[in-house]
Design an enzyme around this catalytic site. Structure first.
Site, short mmCIF file in Angstrom:
data_model
loop_
_atom_site.label_atom_id
_atom_site.label_comp_id
_atom_site.label_asym_id
_atom_site.label_seq_id
_atom_site.Cartn_x
_atom_site.Cartn_y
_atom_site.Cartn_z
N GLN A 1 0.83 -1.20 0.00
CA GLN A 1 0.00 0.00 0.00
C GLN A 1 0.87 1.25 0.00
O GLN A 1 1.24 1.76 1.06
CB GLN A 1 -0.94 0.00 1.20
CG GLN A 1 -1.91 1.15 1.13
CD GLN A 1 -3.20 0.86 1.86
OE1 GLN A 1 -3.35 -0.13 2.51
NE2 GLN A 1 -4.12 1.78 1.75
N PHE A 2 1.15 1.75 -1.19
CA PHE A 2 2.00 2.94 -1.30
C PHE A 2 1.34 4.17 -0.67
O PHE A 2 2.03 5.11 -0.28
CB PHE A 2 2.38 3.21 -2.76
CG PHE A 2 1.30 3.86 -3.58
CD1 PHE A 2 1.29 5.24 -3.74
CD2 PHE A 2 0.31 3.10 -4.19
CE1 PHE A 2 0.30 5.85 -4.50
CE2 PHE A 2 -0.67 3.70 -4.94
CZ PHE A 2 -0.68 5.08 -5.09
N THR A 3 0.02 4.17 -0.53
CA THR A 3 -0.66 5.35 0.01
C THR A 3 -0.30 5.59 1.47
O THR A 3 -0.56 6.68 1.99
CB THR A 3 -2.19 5.24 -0.15
OG1 THR A 3 -2.66 4.08 0.53
CG2 THR A 3 -2.57 5.19 -1.62
#
Length: 152
Positions: A78-80
């Site tokens: 999850q890059f967010t």
């Protein structure tokens, strides 16, 4: 590198309506990889994930680790998690690692968990995923590991 650990009684991830990962009791871990993150950060976080005492003992106190309970991990990239929301109304993602590097570090993190005898299920890197879980407790922790961070 930043992870969010949630103690769960069950969790699953679907991609295009198909279940690609599913666990019962254990932890669901969201994994965000930033610039400069690599194997040392992933290894440290895998050790922390496996040994963090967040499961209840016989007296109901959080004294047992994932390795003590035989629980599993559902790891979701999850890059967010690296989103910067300090300015404006749209998060900036310049702190997130490039996808190739992020996937390598994510895969290494999961390999380190497997090396500790933990069953690991996962999502599909960079896919649009639907994640569902039952947070047990609820217990949710955010752990950051900066590149080359020194132990205290």
């Amino acid at each position: 590198m930043r992870i969010v650990i949630q103690r769960v009684s069950q969790a699953r991830v679907e991609v295009q309506g198909r279940v690609v990962g599913k666990i019962d009791q254990g932890v669901m871990v969201l994994v965000g990889v930033g610039h400069g993150d690599g194997e040392p950060e992933a290894k440290w976080l895998a050790e922390k994930t496996s040994q963090l005492r967040i499961f209840p003992d016989e007296q109901g106190k959080m004294n047992r680790a994932l390795t003590d309970t035989g629980g599993s991990v559902l790891a979701i990239s999850q890059f967010t998690l690296l989103g910067d929301c300090r300015r404006g109304r749209r998060p900036g993602f310049t702190d997130a690692a490039e996808p190739k590097v992020a996937n390598e570090v994510y895969q290494f993190y999961m390999a380190c968990l497997r090396d500790r005898g933990i069953r690991v299920e996962q999502g599909i890197f960079a896919a649009d995923m639907q994640v569902s879980l039952t947070n047990d407790g609820p217990v949710t922790l955010v752990i950051d590991r900066l590149p080359q961070q020194q132990e205290v």
